[in-house]
Design a protein around this motif. Structure first.
Motif, PDB file in Angstrom:
ATOM      1  N   ILE A  91      14.328  -3.514  -8.555  1.00 45.99           N
ATOM      2  CA  ILE A  91      14.142  -3.856  -9.965  1.00 45.99           C
ATOM      3  C   ILE A  91      12.677  -3.598 -10.328  1.00 45.99           C
ATOM      4  O   ILE A  91      11.778  -4.177  -9.707  1.00 45.99           O
ATOM      5  N   PRO A  92      12.412  -2.733 -11.315  1.00 48.29           N
ATOM      6  CA  PRO A  92      11.019  -2.414 -11.672  1.00 48.29           C
ATOM      7  C   PRO A  92      10.272  -3.637 -12.214  1.00 48.29           C
ATOM      8  O   PRO A  92      10.877  -4.536 -12.794  1.00 48.29           O
ATOM      9  N   THR A  93       8.961  -3.641 -12.023  1.00 48.04           N
ATOM     10  CA  THR A  93       8.087  -4.662 -12.607  1.00 48.04           C
ATOM     11  C   THR A  93       7.085  -3.954 -13.525  1.00 48.04           C
ATOM     12  O   THR A  93       6.983  -2.727 -13.493  1.00 48.04           O
ATOM     13  N   PRO A  94       6.320  -4.716 -14.314  1.00 48.97           N
ATOM     14  CA  PRO A  94       5.321  -4.087 -15.185  1.00 48.97           C
ATOM     15  C   PRO A  94       4.166  -3.418 -14.422  1.00 48.97           C
ATOM     16  O   PRO A  94       3.411  -2.651 -15.007  1.00 48.97           O
TER      17      PRO A  94
ATOM     18  N   GLY B 244       7.945 -11.601  -6.664  1.00 49.25           N
ATOM     19  CA  GLY B 244       9.310 -11.065  -6.791  1.00 49.25           C
ATOM     20  C   GLY B 244      10.146 -11.350  -5.550  1.00 49.25           C
ATOM     21  O   GLY B 244      11.312 -11.759  -5.647  1.00 49.25           O
TER      22      GLY B 244
ATOM     23  N   GLN C 274      -0.753  -5.685  -7.368  1.00 48.15           N
ATOM     24  CA  GLN C 274       0.524  -5.200  -6.821  1.00 48.15           C
ATOM     25  C   GLN C 274       1.077  -6.165  -5.785  1.00 48.15           C
ATOM     26  O   GLN C 274       2.272  -6.479  -5.782  1.00 48.15           O
TER      27      GLN C 274
ATOM     28  N   THR D 145       5.485  -1.001  -7.954  1.00 47.67           N
ATOM     29  CA  THR D 145       5.846  -2.324  -7.447  1.00 47.67           C
ATOM     30  C   THR D 145       7.201  -2.723  -8.022  1.00 47.67           C
ATOM     31  O   THR D 145       7.395  -2.658  -9.234  1.00 47.67           O
ATOM     32  N   THR D 146       8.117  -3.109  -7.140  1.00 48.17           N
ATOM     33  CA  THR D 146       9.454  -3.504  -7.582  1.00 48.17           C
ATOM     34  C   THR D 146       9.831  -4.849  -6.969  1.00 48.17           C
ATOM     35  O   THR D 146       9.239  -5.289  -5.988  1.00 48.17           O
ATOM     36  N   ILE D 147      10.819  -5.479  -7.585  1.00 49.12           N
ATOM     37  CA  ILE D 147      11.461  -6.637  -6.948  1.00 49.12           C
ATOM     38  C   ILE D 147      12.530  -6.046  -6.046  1.00 49.12           C
ATOM     39  O   ILE D 147      13.423  -5.335  -6.498  1.00 49.12           O
TER      40      ILE D 147
ATOM     41  N   TRP E  58       2.454  -9.390  -7.459  1.00 44.56           N
ATOM     42  CA  TRP E  58       3.749  -9.132  -8.109  1.00 44.56           C
ATOM     43  C   TRP E  58       4.862  -8.962  -7.075  1.00 44.56           C
ATOM     44  O   TRP E  58       5.956  -9.514  -7.225  1.00 44.56           O
ATOM     45  N   ALA E  59       4.590  -8.188  -6.028  1.00 46.79           N
ATOM     46  CA  ALA E  59       5.602  -7.978  -4.980  1.00 46.79           C
ATOM     47  C   ALA E  59       5.948  -9.298  -4.296  1.00 46.79           C
ATOM     48  O   ALA E  59       7.126  -9.611  -4.074  1.00 46.79           O
TER      49      ALA E  59
END
Length: 196
Positions: free
Chosen positions: A33-36, A158, A151, A40-42, A154-155
């Motif tokens: 799942i993309p993040t802003p 998530g 990054q 970096t994704t969930i 956020w990672a």
């Protein structure tokens, strides 16, 4: 002589590494799942990694996280980002340390164990993504600190949320499939008492 030595890793563990890595790769590759934040994704592979670690322990957890992330980076075409590959391996290793406390193979999964698991996965994600991944990026790839810490944060957040929700569901579901020692005797005794 060889028969008396205990193997460092069992055949069961090798199979778990193969299957675990394949599932981890598919989840990481196709259900991210993309993040802003860029690159970096969930990652929905992380809840799977938490289950694999909890069942098979730290060695299997490390190898599934490390190999699975390396395969994903290779398939993505931008090259293997080794600092994040290593961070995923460390996350799998740390999550695997829960095996001896959770005892999913032989004991029920209690609320207390679920709370312990989730506190430990927050600590593990913080180590892997708030420290190891960004510091590795700064040292190895000479990346700007502000970018890589953003990054990593956020990672990590998530992954914490994904494991808290999906990982906990996987642990509960897996625990319900296990036959506890003595459970057949209890059921037999119960049914026998119904006919007396």
């Amino acid at each position: 002589m060889w028969g008396n030595k205990k193997s460092f890793i069992s055949v069961r563990d090798v199979v778990a590494i193969g299957i675990g890595t394949a599932v981890f790769f598919v989840l990481m590759r196709f259900l991210a799942i993309p993040t802003p934040v860029s690159n970096t994704t969930i990652n929905l592979g992380e809840p799977w990694l938490s289950l694999i670690g909890a069942i098979f322990g730290p060695i299997v957890g490390f190898l599934v996280g490390f190999i699975g992330h390396a395969l994903n980076d290779t398939a993505s075409g931008w090259g293997v980002w080794w600092t994040w590959v290593f961070a995923d391996g460390v996350l799998g290793l740390l999550l695997g340390l829960t095996k001896s406390r959770l005892k999913l193979q032989s004991e029920p999964l209690t609320k207390k164990k679920i709370i312990f698991f989730n506190i430990w996965q927050v600590v593990s994600n913080a180590i892997a993504w708030f420290l190891i991944a960004p510091l590795g990026d700064i040292v190895v790839y000479k990346q700007p600190a502000a970018k890589v810490f953003l990054q990593g944060i956020w990672a990590g957040i998530g992954n914490i949320v994904a494991i808290a929700i999906v990982g906990t569901i996987l642990l509960v579901a897996y625990s319900k499939t296990r036959t506890r020692s003595g459970s057949l005797k209890l059921k037999t005794d119960f049914y026998a008492s119904c006919y007396i």
